[in-house]
Design a protein around this motif. Sequence first.
Motif, PDB file in Angstrom:
ATOM      1  N   VAL A 181      10.808 -20.113   0.919  1.00 26.06           N
ATOM      2  CA  VAL A 181       9.451 -19.598   0.823  1.00 26.06           C
ATOM      3  C   VAL A 181       9.367 -18.232   1.482  1.00 26.06           C
ATOM      4  O   VAL A 181       8.887 -18.065   2.576  1.00 26.06           O
ATOM      5  CB  VAL A 181       8.448 -20.596   1.422  1.00 26.06           C
ATOM      6  CG1 VAL A 181       8.189 -21.696   0.448  1.00 26.06           C
ATOM      7  CG2 VAL A 181       8.966 -21.210   2.706  1.00 26.06           C
ATOM      8  N   PHE A 182       9.856 -17.244   0.776  1.00 24.22           N
ATOM      9  CA  PHE A 182       9.884 -15.873   1.259  1.00 24.22           C
ATOM     10  C   PHE A 182       9.107 -15.032   0.252  1.00 24.22           C
ATOM     11  O   PHE A 182       9.114 -15.311  -0.934  1.00 24.22           O
ATOM     12  CB  PHE A 182      11.332 -15.401   1.352  1.00 24.22           C
ATOM     13  CG  PHE A 182      11.500 -13.968   1.735  1.00 24.22           C
ATOM     14  CD1 PHE A 182      10.979 -13.496   2.908  1.00 24.22           C
ATOM     15  CD2 PHE A 182      12.195 -13.108   0.906  1.00 24.22           C
ATOM     16  CE1 PHE A 182      11.138 -12.176   3.252  1.00 24.22           C
ATOM     17  CE2 PHE A 182      12.364 -11.794   1.250  1.00 24.22           C
ATOM     18  CZ  PHE A 182      11.839 -11.323   2.421  1.00 24.22           C
ATOM     19  N   ARG A 183       8.403 -14.041   0.753  1.00 21.90           N
ATOM     20  CA  ARG A 183       7.578 -13.239  -0.136  1.00 21.90           C
ATOM     21  C   ARG A 183       7.916 -11.776   0.034  1.00 21.90           C
ATOM     22  O   ARG A 183       8.072 -11.292   1.152  1.00 21.90           O
ATOM     23  CB  ARG A 183       6.111 -13.474   0.197  1.00 21.90           C
ATOM     24  CG  ARG A 183       5.158 -12.763  -0.701  1.00 21.90           C
ATOM     25  CD  ARG A 183       3.749 -13.256  -0.408  1.00 21.90           C
ATOM     26  NE  ARG A 183       2.781 -12.436  -1.099  1.00 21.90           N
ATOM     27  CZ  ARG A 183       1.577 -12.159  -0.610  1.00 21.90           C
ATOM     28  NH1 ARG A 183       1.217 -12.643   0.562  1.00 21.90           N
ATOM     29  NH2 ARG A 183       0.751 -11.431  -1.287  1.00 21.90           N
ATOM     30  N   MET A 184       8.082 -11.092  -1.105  1.00 20.37           N
ATOM     31  CA  MET A 184       8.312  -9.652  -1.080  1.00 20.37           C
ATOM     32  C   MET A 184       7.176  -9.003  -1.857  1.00 20.37           C
ATOM     33  O   MET A 184       6.930  -9.371  -2.999  1.00 20.37           O
ATOM     34  CB  MET A 184       9.628  -9.301  -1.771  1.00 20.37           C
ATOM     35  CG  MET A 184      10.844  -9.857  -1.125  1.00 20.37           C
ATOM     36  SD  MET A 184      12.319  -9.185  -1.881  1.00 20.37           S
ATOM     37  CE  MET A 184      12.539 -10.249  -3.270  1.00 20.37           C
ATOM     38  N   ILE A 185       6.503  -8.055  -1.228  1.00 25.97           N
ATOM     39  CA  ILE A 185       5.492  -7.286  -1.950  1.00 25.97           C
ATOM     40  C   ILE A 185       6.174  -5.992  -2.374  1.00 25.97           C
ATOM     41  O   ILE A 185       6.529  -5.153  -1.543  1.00 25.97           O
ATOM     42  CB  ILE A 185       4.262  -7.025  -1.068  1.00 25.97           C
ATOM     43  CG1 ILE A 185       3.663  -8.370  -0.652  1.00 25.97           C
ATOM     44  CG2 ILE A 185       3.241  -6.212  -1.810  1.00 25.97           C
ATOM     45  CD1 ILE A 185       2.560  -8.254   0.342  1.00 25.97           C
ATOM     46  N   VAL A 186       6.413  -5.873  -3.655  1.00 25.28           N
ATOM     47  CA  VAL A 186       7.230  -4.785  -4.176  1.00 25.28           C
ATOM     48  C   VAL A 186       6.315  -3.801  -4.881  1.00 25.28           C
ATOM     49  O   VAL A 186       5.497  -4.186  -5.706  1.00 25.28           O
ATOM     50  CB  VAL A 186       8.258  -5.325  -5.187  1.00 25.28           C
ATOM     51  CG1 VAL A 186       9.335  -4.307  -5.410  1.00 25.28           C
ATOM     52  CG2 VAL A 186       8.841  -6.624  -4.737  1.00 25.28           C
ATOM     53  N   THR A 187       6.443  -2.521  -4.534  1.00 25.31           N
ATOM     54  CA  THR A 187       5.704  -1.483  -5.243  1.00 25.31           C
ATOM     55  C   THR A 187       6.662  -0.821  -6.215  1.00 25.31           C
ATOM     56  O   THR A 187       7.746  -0.373  -5.825  1.00 25.31           O
ATOM     57  CB  THR A 187       5.144  -0.455  -4.254  1.00 25.31           C
ATOM     58  OG1 THR A 187       4.406  -1.160  -3.261  1.00 25.31           O
ATOM     59  CG2 THR A 187       4.223   0.501  -4.949  1.00 25.31           C
ATOM     60  N   LEU A 188       6.255  -0.788  -7.472  1.00 23.49           N
ATOM     61  CA  LEU A 188       7.161  -0.356  -8.521  1.00 23.49           C
ATOM     62  C   LEU A 188       6.655   0.919  -9.176  1.00 23.49           C
ATOM     63  O   LEU A 188       5.459   1.081  -9.415  1.00 23.49           O
ATOM     64  CB  LEU A 188       7.264  -1.437  -9.603  1.00 23.49           C
ATOM     65  CG  LEU A 188       7.798  -2.784  -9.169  1.00 23.49           C
ATOM     66  CD1 LEU A 188       7.686  -3.759 -10.309  1.00 23.49           C
ATOM     67  CD2 LEU A 188       9.227  -2.642  -8.741  1.00 23.49           C
ATOM     68  N   ASP A 189       7.605   1.812  -9.451  1.00 19.65           N
ATOM     69  CA  ASP A 189       7.331   2.956 -10.316  1.00 19.65           C
ATOM     70  C   ASP A 189       8.124   2.689 -11.582  1.00 19.65           C
ATOM     71  O   ASP A 189       9.349   2.832 -11.584  1.00 19.65           O
ATOM     72  CB  ASP A 189       7.798   4.235  -9.617  1.00 19.65           C
ATOM     73  CG  ASP A 189       7.792   5.417 -10.556  1.00 19.65           C
ATOM     74  OD1 ASP A 189       7.022   5.397 -11.525  1.00 19.65           O
ATOM     75  OD2 ASP A 189       8.579   6.360 -10.317  1.00 19.65           O
ATOM     76  N   GLY A 190       7.448   2.262 -12.626  1.00 22.82           N
ATOM     77  CA  GLY A 190       8.187   1.753 -13.770  1.00 22.82           C
ATOM     78  C   GLY A 190       8.859   0.471 -13.356  1.00 22.82           C
ATOM     79  O   GLY A 190       8.193  -0.489 -12.989  1.00 22.82           O
ATOM     80  N   GLU A 191      10.193   0.491 -13.350  1.00 21.33           N
ATOM     81  CA  GLU A 191      10.874  -0.703 -12.868  1.00 21.33           C
ATOM     82  C   GLU A 191      11.616  -0.432 -11.565  1.00 21.33           C
ATOM     83  O   GLU A 191      12.361  -1.269 -11.079  1.00 21.33           O
ATOM     84  CB  GLU A 191      11.857  -1.199 -13.937  1.00 21.33           C
ATOM     85  CG  GLU A 191      11.957  -2.695 -13.941  1.00 21.33           C
ATOM     86  CD  GLU A 191      12.933  -3.214 -14.968  1.00 21.33           C
ATOM     87  OE1 GLU A 191      13.470  -4.292 -14.736  1.00 21.33           O
ATOM     88  OE2 GLU A 191      13.172  -2.544 -15.979  1.00 21.33           O
ATOM     89  N   THR A 192      11.401   0.757 -11.001  1.00 24.22           N
ATOM     90  CA  THR A 192      12.130   1.150  -9.799  1.00 24.22           C
ATOM     91  C   THR A 192      11.304   0.828  -8.560  1.00 24.22           C
ATOM     92  O   THR A 192      10.110   1.118  -8.517  1.00 24.22           O
ATOM     93  CB  THR A 192      12.418   2.662  -9.852  1.00 24.22           C
ATOM     94  OG1 THR A 192      12.988   2.954 -11.121  1.00 24.22           O
ATOM     95  CG2 THR A 192      13.377   3.056  -8.767  1.00 24.22           C
TER      96      THR A 192
END
Lengths: 390, 229
Positions: A43-54
């Motif tokens: 149960v780990f969470r990553m908040i990922v900010t994406l530019d396109g798929e990067t």
Amino acid sequence: MSAPDSSFLAPPAGSQVRAVHDEFHGDLLEVSMGPHHPSTHGVFRMIVTLDGETIVKLKPVFGYLHRNHEKLGENTSYLASMPYTDRLDYLNSMTNNWAYALAVERLAGLAVPARAEYLRVILAELTRLLNHSCLAGFLLQDCGCSGTPLMYAFREREKILDLFESLSGSRMMCNFQRFGGCRVDPSADWLAGVQQLTDGYGAFLDEFEALLTGNEIFMARTQGVGRLAAPLAISAGVTGPVLRASGVAHDLRKVDGYGAYPQFDFRVPLGDHGDTYDRYMVRILEMRESIQILRQALARLPDGPIMDPKAKLRGFRPKAGEAYGRIEGPKGEIGFYLISDGSPNPYRYRVRPPSFINLTILEDLCLGHTVADAVIILGSVDIVLGEVDR
Amino acid sequence: MSDAALPPDSAAAPAATPASEPITPAQRDDLRRQGILLTSIEELYNWGRSHSVWPLNFGLACCAIEMIAASMARFDIARFGSEVFRPSPRQADLLIVSGTVTKKMAPQVIRLWNQMPEPKYCIAMGACAISGGPFKQGYNVLKGIDRFIPVDIFIPGCPPRPEALLHGLVQLQAKIRGQPLTGPDAPRHLRSDVECNCPIPEFGAHDLVPTQNPTVWQPPQPIVRPDKA
């Protein structure tokens, strides 16, 4: 739409992130991966900010499995904390037990008989085989190779767990080490079982490697992905195979020389590039070294007692003081820091978890890569959430 | 055989006698031996869905490793029709709460349960999911997931062996096969008077609010000694 906050868009020094063109600022996408995500290993969470798929920003969120180990450790006696250490890194209960026993032995000044030291080495190396096999299986699962490598890894894991179960009574939560020795003296049949497993494990690794190590798709997915530079790894306190994959020769079995390890002849595999493939490869090579250690330990296992006769299980009250015990667990330096005030419970019980500290570099590894790469980078760092959140 | 053909109100009438079985089990077995399968819609429907219970691919803690082990070669949960672990709650029938549920994680677990379509079932796997287990004294661990969502099967152990999970699954299949499609014992998804969704707790000043779901769990009544009453 208000102007987006672009302060975090500046790429960190040395990263591979391109500066985003102004007209695309509105297109940044924030994706929350987890806490229920099949590839986050718990149960780990990553908040990922994406530019396109990067990935341009990654914020890890912990605490979904915070079981207050450290507070419970202050309220239970020294021996009663041993089963809790099983549940920290629940794949590697034997090494957790050993690190905790080592800390208490230093606190109380207990000696460990030679046979128990050898037994601990045998169990720790079996645990390393188990952990690294499962890690390789899970990593391949994350790469999209659904099922087969994990099935192979779990087949071998079951063989090791059978040995653990026949020795300690439990498959996963072994609760085996005691302060000043081990709980049970193994039978000759059990040692023969370990010998048989050791003899057969090389063949399994050959089979596993024939499937994976030279696999073109696997290499394309992992080589050059998630590079960790040695200076960053050292300054972030990364330990274990993740550190050694970056080319830093730091293995507590050599550095500290705890237990019976100075008596064994083994090498420490190092990586060149610090990428995901190196982290996989270092673990495969470590398994081959573990087999060498197991062979030597089984051949030279001394006779004698398995417990220090001075060790007391009931009414155990070490003198006031403090101690830190650390060993090279399969994931890195697992350590326990204990402060005693002379009472039956520790005054302070602190766990130094390798996975948590190895996880702090996750954003640096993932920047500039795609979401699919973040999944395998996380897989190669090898975390267990029981230990990360404690 | 069931009374599925009867209108529901006739079953509730006090003078109604139990529906006479049109055929005895011995006669039915005789027919089966001759290659004639006589069954009811209810039996066929429950037989079908009891052998394709798809679990949610959702691990919480230590028990999740044994759940994965149960799906691997040695234990092979595929023998019981449950090898299809779905990553999305929308496609899953079974929530295996495999491990410790903390107060931070509880809202997500209950949200996942609400997102699963009916008919759905829940297995509480391991001591932590049942009662908090070894971490019950702690400040951050839920004292049983059955306080928030309806649990069908409890599997004790820390962690339970994969065989225990398989046994729990077989018990769940028996439970599914025994569910009547009509009447007051019908499952939730066939009734309009039962709320399927559970309230999702929020983290309040000290604890989760609400601290339990009163429709599925009530605190046990205090035991009063007769001489002290």
